[in-house]
Scaffold this motif. Sequence first.
Motif, PDB file in Angstrom:
ATOM      1  N   PRO A  14       5.111  50.483  31.412  1.00  0.00           N
ATOM      2  CA  PRO A  14       4.170  51.611  31.285  1.00  0.00           C
ATOM      3  C   PRO A  14       2.833  51.346  31.989  1.00  0.00           C
ATOM      4  CG  PRO A  14       5.074  51.021  29.134  1.00  0.00           C
ATOM      5  CD  PRO A  14       5.493  49.964  30.091  1.00  0.00           C
ATOM      6  N   LEU A  15       2.342  50.105  31.903  1.00  0.00           N
ATOM      7  CA  LEU A  15       1.079  49.769  32.563  1.00  0.00           C
ATOM      8  C   LEU A  15       1.217  49.799  34.078  1.00  0.00           C
ATOM      9  CD1 LEU A  15      -0.062  46.824  30.272  1.00  0.00           C
ATOM     10  CD2 LEU A  15      -0.958  49.151  30.310  1.00  0.00           C
ATOM     11  N   GLN A  17       3.153  51.763  35.789  1.00  0.00           N
ATOM     12  CA  GLN A  17       3.127  53.167  36.194  1.00  0.00           C
ATOM     13  C   GLN A  17       1.704  53.711  36.203  1.00  0.00           C
ATOM     14  OE1 GLN A  17       5.552  54.868  37.563  1.00  0.00           O
ATOM     15  NE2 GLN A  17       6.790  53.026  37.348  1.00  0.00           N
ATOM     16  N   GLN A  18       0.912  53.366  35.191  1.00  0.00           N
ATOM     17  CA  GLN A  18      -0.477  53.822  35.151  1.00  0.00           C
ATOM     18  C   GLN A  18      -1.281  53.254  36.313  1.00  0.00           C
ATOM     19  OE1 GLN A  18      -2.029  52.744  31.312  1.00  0.00           O
ATOM     20  NE2 GLN A  18      -0.793  54.261  30.225  1.00  0.00           N
ATOM     21  N   LEU A  19      -1.107  51.975  36.585  1.00  0.00           N
ATOM     22  CA  LEU A  19      -1.846  51.352  37.682  1.00  0.00           C
ATOM     23  C   LEU A  19      -1.400  51.909  39.025  1.00  0.00           C
ATOM     24  CD1 LEU A  19      -3.967  49.325  38.553  1.00  0.00           C
ATOM     25  CD2 LEU A  19      -2.252  47.526  38.392  1.00  0.00           C
ATOM     26  N   ARG A  20      -0.139  52.222  39.193  1.00  0.00           N
ATOM     27  CA  ARG A  20       0.349  52.800  40.442  1.00  0.00           C
ATOM     28  C   ARG A  20      -0.273  54.179  40.690  1.00  0.00           C
ATOM     29  NH1 ARG A  20       4.175  50.388  43.227  1.00  0.00           N
ATOM     30  NH2 ARG A  20       5.091  52.283  44.080  1.00  0.00           N
ATOM     31  N   VAL A  21      -0.487  54.949  39.634  1.00  0.00           N
ATOM     32  CA  VAL A  21      -1.155  56.250  39.794  1.00  0.00           C
ATOM     33  C   VAL A  21      -2.587  56.046  40.282  1.00  0.00           C
ATOM     34  CG1 VAL A  21      -2.054  58.245  38.510  1.00  0.00           C
ATOM     35  CG2 VAL A  21       0.290  57.452  38.120  1.00  0.00           C
ATOM     36  N   ILE A  22      -3.261  55.064  39.718  1.00  0.00           N
ATOM     37  CA  ILE A  22      -4.641  54.767  40.137  1.00  0.00           C
ATOM     38  C   ILE A  22      -4.665  54.285  41.581  1.00  0.00           C
ATOM     39  CG2 ILE A  22      -6.591  53.207  39.751  1.00  0.00           C
ATOM     40  CD1 ILE A  22      -5.809  53.326  36.726  1.00  0.00           C
TER      41      ILE A  22
END
Length: 166
Positions: A14-15, A17-22
Motif C-alpha cells: 500500500p505504501l 502505491q502511495q509513493l508511486r502516485v507522489i
Amino acid sequence: EAALYERLREANAPLVQQLRVILQSAEARETERAWLKLKANGELDETRLVDAAVGERQVFKKRGAPPQRHGTHQAKPKHLTFLLDASASMARGDALDGRLHRMASTAALLIEALHGFEHKFVYNMSMHSGGTADAPLLEAGRPPAEEGERARVVGALFAHAWSAPS
C-alpha cells in the motif's frame, strides 16, 4: 534473502502505491521564474509606458512561473541520494524494536516505488556505520532490474549491520 524481500515487498504494497502516485506527479523545474507581462497589477513594465499614458490597464509585470506547455515532459531526471543506517547499534536494537527491519523495509519501499521511474529519477543508495561513512548499495543510474538483485540489496544491508564494528 528472497523470502525476506518478498515479505517486505508485500508488507509495503500500500505504501509503494502511495509513493508511486507522489512520484508520478513530481516534476522537475525546467525553467526559472520569469517576468509575466500584461498584468493588471505588479511592477510597472517600462516597455509599456506609452500604453499606460493612453489609459491601458495591463501595463504591469510580475515574477512567476511561465505557463506550462502541454505535451512537454521532464527533460532531465532528478538525482536522489539515500543514506541508510547500517551500524551495529541497528543490529543490536533490532531484537528490541525492529529498527533494522524497518530500515530494510524502507530500502525495499524506495526500490519498489522508484522501479519504472528511471526516466524521472536517478538514485543511489548507500549505508553508513561505525566502520564506514559511505558503503554503496546501489550506484546512481543502475537500479536493480530483477527481484533477486533487489533482495541482494536488502541482504547486504543486514550483512553490513551485523558485521559493523560499532
